[in-house]
Write an enzyme that holds these catalytic residues in place. Structure first.
Site, PDB file in Angstrom:
ATOM      1  N   CYS A  21       0.799  -1.223   0.000  1.00 17.97           N
ATOM      2  CA  CYS A  21       0.000   0.000   0.000  1.00 17.97           C
ATOM      3  C   CYS A  21       0.835   1.278   0.000  1.00 17.97           C
ATOM      4  CB  CYS A  21      -0.948  -0.002   1.196  1.00 17.97           C
ATOM      5  SG  CYS A  21      -2.029  -1.456   1.273  1.00 17.97           S
TER       6      CYS A  21
ATOM      7  N   HIS B 254      -2.825   7.049   2.879  1.00 24.36           N
ATOM      8  CA  HIS B 254      -3.300   5.753   2.408  1.00 24.36           C
ATOM      9  C   HIS B 254      -4.700   5.520   2.952  1.00 24.36           C
ATOM     10  CE1 HIS B 254      -3.879   1.625   1.564  1.00 24.36           C
ATOM     11  NE2 HIS B 254      -3.557   1.182   2.767  1.00 24.36           N
TER      12      HIS B 254
ATOM     13  N   ASN C  36     -10.152   0.042   0.518  1.00 24.34           N
ATOM     14  CA  ASN C  36      -8.693   0.053   0.509  1.00 24.34           C
ATOM     15  C   ASN C  36      -8.210  -0.496  -0.824  1.00 24.34           C
ATOM     16  OD1 ASN C  36      -5.951  -0.483   0.805  1.00 24.34           O
ATOM     17  ND2 ASN C  36      -6.138  -1.359   2.841  1.00 24.34           N
TER      18      ASN C  36
END
Length: 322
Positions: A116, A240, A270
């Protein structure tokens, strides 16, 4: 030092693009799959829906083409394609090669896997390439986590989605946008979030949450120190998009209000390497970033990786060099 070296040639972002799969899975859809409900998911994650069933190469081609068209660059002038992804189409070759061919580029092309944190890792990498002589770099962050999600596991299925965000980064005379950066990794924590080859994501959510806040704040603090700025100077944080609680706790520890964060996870979930560029693009499209603003990019991911960067926003390479 993780800061722009004096005299190094800098770079600016001149174009951006986004892509999401058409298929949407809402929290209400998940209610039919296992024991959960919309309010429970929103309370614990901030997510209302996620896009799924994407292909990494296809989404990368779409977002990359949009970014290239917006920047107006000649395709022959792109010196490198950096694709940040943890879900390549195949083990070999790099999915960047597939994207390169589809976009009509003739340049270096490679995948970068920092989970990520990937797009921010790629941003620093692109600036390094330009400091060494490259003129223009296409940076794409794409992940299709739905392909490695166990859709019977309530702990992970509510969180992950697919998406892609791309940026064209061009060389300029002078320091450019990047003022300071930090890349980090704590390999001792890799056991808390991983997927075996051919397997699905396994996550110890409580431990990831605890470590994520700490490592995000630590990385962001280092970048601000290297850039010579403080939280008071930051106009916008592009974090993020893992979990609204992680973002809120991190913003609080940095002394920044939540209204200074760009949030898209309610619509996307996500999306790993795509989450920071998707949130950046959303902020740009909504006019939330103005010339001269200081923007903090910060994220964490499996590994446990972390990355952050401070940029002083400038709209175009031409305006930057005036």
């Amino acid at each position: 030092m993780p800061a722009t070296r004096e005299g190094a040639r800098g770079a600016v972002i001149t174009g951006w693009g986004s892509a999401l799969p058409e298929k949407v899975v809402t929290n209400h859809d998940l209610e039919k799959m296992f024991d959960t409900n919309h309010d429970w998911i929103v309370d614990r994650s901030g997510i209302h829906q996620r896009h799924v069933d994407g292909l990494t190469s296809a989404l990368s081609i779409e977002s990359g083409r949009e970014a290239l068209e917006m920047s107006g660059v000649d395709l022959a002038d792109i010196d490198a394609l950096v694709l940040a992804t943890t879900t390549p189409d195949r083990a070999v070759p790099a999915t960047a090669s597939t994207v390169q061919e589809a976009l009509g580029l003739r340049c270096g092309a490679f995948d970068l896997n920092a989970a990520c944190s990937g797009w921010v890792y790629g941003l620093v990498t692109a600036h390094g390439l330009i400091a060494m002589g490259a003129e223009k770099v296409l940076l794409i962050g794409t992940d299709t986590l739905s392909s490695i999600t166990d859709w019977t596991d309530r702990g992970t299925a509510i969180l992950f989605g697919d998406g892609s965000g791309a940026s064209v980064i061009e060389a300029v005379d002078g320091p450019g946008q990047l003022l300071g950066w930090d890349l980090d990794s704590d390999g001792s924590a890799e056991k808390y979030l991983y997927a075996e080859r051919g397997g699905n994501l396994i996550m110890e959510g409580r431990e990831v949450f605890r470590r994520a806040v700490r490592i995000m704040v630590d990385s962001a603090t280092k970048s601000m120190k290297h850039a010579g700025v403080t939280s008071d100077d930051i106009a916008l944080v592009v974090p993020h998009q893992a979990n609204i609680r992680i973002i809120s706790a991190s913003m609080d520890r940095l002394g920044l209000p939540m209204d200074r964060a760009s949030i898209v996870l309610d619509r996307t979930g996500n999306t790993s390497s795509a989450s920071v560029p998707l949130a950046l693009n959303d902020a740009l499209d909504k006019g939330r970033i103005n010339d001269g603003d200081l923007v903090l990019f910060v994220g964490f991911g499996a590994g446990m990786s972390a990355a952050s960067a401070i940029v002083r926003w400038t709209t175009t390479a031409q305006e930057h060099t005036k």
